[in-house]
Scaffold this motif. Structure first.
Motif, PDB file in Angstrom:
ATOM      1  N   ARG A  39       0.830  -1.217   0.000  1.00  0.00           N
ATOM      2  CA  ARG A  39       0.000   0.000   0.000  1.00  0.00           C
ATOM      3  C   ARG A  39       0.858   1.259   0.000  1.00  0.00           C
ATOM      4  O   ARG A  39       0.569   2.211  -0.706  1.00  0.00           O
ATOM      5  CB  ARG A  39      -0.886   0.024   1.239  1.00  0.00           C
ATOM      6  N   LYS A  40       1.922   1.259   0.804  1.00  0.00           N
ATOM      7  CA  LYS A  40       2.812   2.429   0.862  1.00  0.00           C
ATOM      8  C   LYS A  40       3.468   2.677  -0.483  1.00  0.00           C
ATOM      9  O   LYS A  40       3.604   3.811  -0.930  1.00  0.00           O
ATOM     10  CB  LYS A  40       3.872   2.257   1.954  1.00  0.00           C
ATOM     11  N   ARG A  41       3.905   1.618  -1.144  1.00  0.00           N
ATOM     12  CA  ARG A  41       4.531   1.763  -2.457  1.00  0.00           C
ATOM     13  C   ARG A  41       3.553   2.302  -3.494  1.00  0.00           C
ATOM     14  O   ARG A  41       3.906   3.119  -4.334  1.00  0.00           O
ATOM     15  CB  ARG A  41       5.099   0.423  -2.931  1.00  0.00           C
ATOM     16  N   MET A  42       2.306   1.827  -3.425  1.00  0.00           N
ATOM     17  CA  MET A  42       1.299   2.290  -4.379  1.00  0.00           C
ATOM     18  C   MET A  42       0.973   3.774  -4.151  1.00  0.00           C
ATOM     19  O   MET A  42       0.779   4.514  -5.094  1.00  0.00           O
ATOM     20  CB  MET A  42       0.024   1.451  -4.259  1.00  0.00           C
ATOM     21  N   GLN A  43       0.931   4.214  -2.897  1.00  0.00           N
ATOM     22  CA  GLN A  43       0.645   5.614  -2.600  1.00  0.00           C
ATOM     23  C   GLN A  43       1.790   6.502  -3.016  1.00  0.00           C
ATOM     24  O   GLN A  43       1.567   7.629  -3.473  1.00  0.00           O
ATOM     25  CB  GLN A  43       0.371   5.788  -1.102  1.00  0.00           C
ATOM     26  N   ASN A  44       3.023   6.042  -2.890  1.00  0.00           N
ATOM     27  CA  ASN A  44       4.176   6.847  -3.268  1.00  0.00           C
ATOM     28  C   ASN A  44       4.299   7.024  -4.777  1.00  0.00           C
ATOM     29  O   ASN A  44       4.883   7.996  -5.242  1.00  0.00           O
ATOM     30  CB  ASN A  44       5.461   6.242  -2.712  1.00  0.00           C
ATOM     31  N   LYS A  45       3.761   6.112  -5.546  1.00  0.00           N
ATOM     32  CA  LYS A  45       3.835   6.219  -7.013  1.00  0.00           C
ATOM     33  C   LYS A  45       2.932   7.314  -7.544  1.00  0.00           C
ATOM     34  O   LYS A  45       3.198   7.905  -8.566  1.00  0.00           O
ATOM     35  CB  LYS A  45       3.463   4.885  -7.660  1.00  0.00           C
ATOM     36  N   ASP A  46       1.837   7.595  -6.852  1.00  0.00           N
ATOM     37  CA  ASP A  46       0.881   8.607  -7.318  1.00  0.00           C
ATOM     38  C   ASP A  46       1.336  10.017  -7.062  1.00  0.00           C
ATOM     39  O   ASP A  46       2.192  10.420  -6.488  1.00  0.00           O
ATOM     40  CB  ASP A  46      -0.483   8.402  -6.665  1.00  0.00           C
TER      41      ASP A  46
END
Length: 46
Positions: A39-46
């Motif tokens: 989840r953290k990785r997905m949020q950082n990509k945006d």
């Protein structure tokens, strides 16, 4: 060890060996950490 049978036994109140309980707790902890990291990785990509 069948994870679903162990979970069913735990929630129905049957006796479960300590080994099965610790393995199940380890699997749940690993899933929790993995999902949180993803989840953290997905949020950082945006």
């Amino acid at each position: 060890m069948n994870i679903f049978d162990t979970m069913t036994a735990l929630f129905s109140g049957e006796r479960v060996s300590h080994t099965d309980t610790f393995i199940l707790a380890g699997v749940v902890l690993a899933l929790f950490v993995g999902i949180r990291t993803l989840r953290k990785r997905m949020q950082n990509k945006d």
